[in-house]
Design an enzyme around this catalytic site. Structure first.
Site, PDB file in Angstrom:
ATOM      1  N   LYS A  67      70.461  29.296 -28.574  1.00  0.00           N
ATOM      2  CA  LYS A  67      70.301  30.522 -29.354  1.00  0.00           C
ATOM      3  C   LYS A  67      70.515  30.230 -30.831  1.00  0.00           C
ATOM      4  CE  LYS A  67      71.505  35.399 -29.577  1.00  0.00           C
ATOM      5  NZ  LYS A  67      70.081  35.738 -29.720  1.00  0.00           N
TER       6      LYS A  67
ATOM      7  N   HIS B 164      76.087  33.392 -25.012  1.00  0.00           N
ATOM      8  CA  HIS B 164      74.679  33.023 -24.908  1.00  0.00           C
ATOM      9  C   HIS B 164      74.540  31.515 -24.716  1.00  0.00           C
ATOM     10  CE1 HIS B 164      73.626  37.033 -26.531  1.00  0.00           C
ATOM     11  NE2 HIS B 164      72.448  36.801 -25.979  1.00  0.00           N
TER      12      HIS B 164
END
Length: 246
Positions: free
Chosen positions: A140, A136
């Protein structure tokens, strides 16, 4: 539908942009400058459904309020699943409507269904060792992702030789009964999840890679459409079951 949007971060903005294409309308928005917990009930009178992509530490008090106010909610915020029993009781007590998922991508829901089928086969094939790897973007907030943890728990449920998820870096030999869930944070990746089964002979893998946030937003809106008029505690699996039976 008329929507209340709780949380205006990257996912909240994606939902708002998708809703703006029609036929739905965002009638109220809440964020750190306008906290949902400080809002009066009258601020949501016009809302049919709330969509919540806020913060993990806000999820439980938000859910309590949705249930008490009987405002249906699609909950995309993670980090509260240890309170599922409490939320289930709230839903029953107030005849409320909650639909939650760690990931509202329809593609991830399909991946999850496929994994259930694969683990039933792999349970008989001891040569294959399972793992989950996710990537990610650097903004995040949680690690591993809720989706990666969900996939790891699915493997634990599906393979008799696995009994827990291990999400920390391993500095020694890993417990053979653990499913290692590893995370990488880099760049602007929207989200990529790989479930692998590795043997001395080959490797089988299932992978989902998000191209943008629109897929998550579309999934959340479709979930809201499905939830309207229903009461209970639901997941995206319930939506898929209904679609497949239609």
């Amino acid at each position: 539908m008329q929507l209340a949007l709780v949380g205006t971060g990257q996912m909240g903005r994606a939902v708002a942009e998708e809703a703006d294409t029609g036929p739905h309308t965002v009638v109220s928005r809440f964020d750190s400058d306008r906290p949902f917990l400080e809002a009066p009930r009258s601020a949501l009178t016009d809302a049919d459904v709330a969509i919540d992509f806020s913060l993990p530490d806000l999820a439980r008090p938000h859910l309590r309020r949705y249930c008490e106010w009987r405002l249906p909610v699609v909950m995309g915020t993670t980090g509260w699943y240890d309170a599922l029993d409490e939320v289930h009781s709230l839903v029953q007590r107030h005849d409320a409507s909650v639909l939650y998922a760690p990931n509202f991508s329809i593609g991830v829901a399909v991946l999850s269904r496929a994994l259930d089928q694969v683990t039933s086969l792999m349970d008989e094939l001891d040569d294959y060792d399972a793992f989950v790897r996710e990537l990610h973007h650097t903004k995040k907030a949680d690690s591993p992702s809720g989706t990666a943890r969900m996939l790891g728990e699915q493997i634990v449920d599906g393979l008799a030789r696995k009994d827990h998820v291990e999400s920390e870096a391993q500095h020694q030999r890993i417990d053979p009964s653990a499913v290692h869930v590893s995370s990488t944070r880099a760049g602007t990746a929207f989200g990529e999840h790989t479930v692998g089964f590795d043997s001395p002979f080959d490797r089988v893998a299932l992978r989902h890679r998000a191209k943008n946030r629109r897929g998550f937003a579309v999934g959340a809106l479709r979930a809201a459409e499905w939830l309207r008029g229903r009461t209970g505690l639901f997941t995206l699996d319930d939506v898929l079951d209904d679609w497949l039976d239609a």
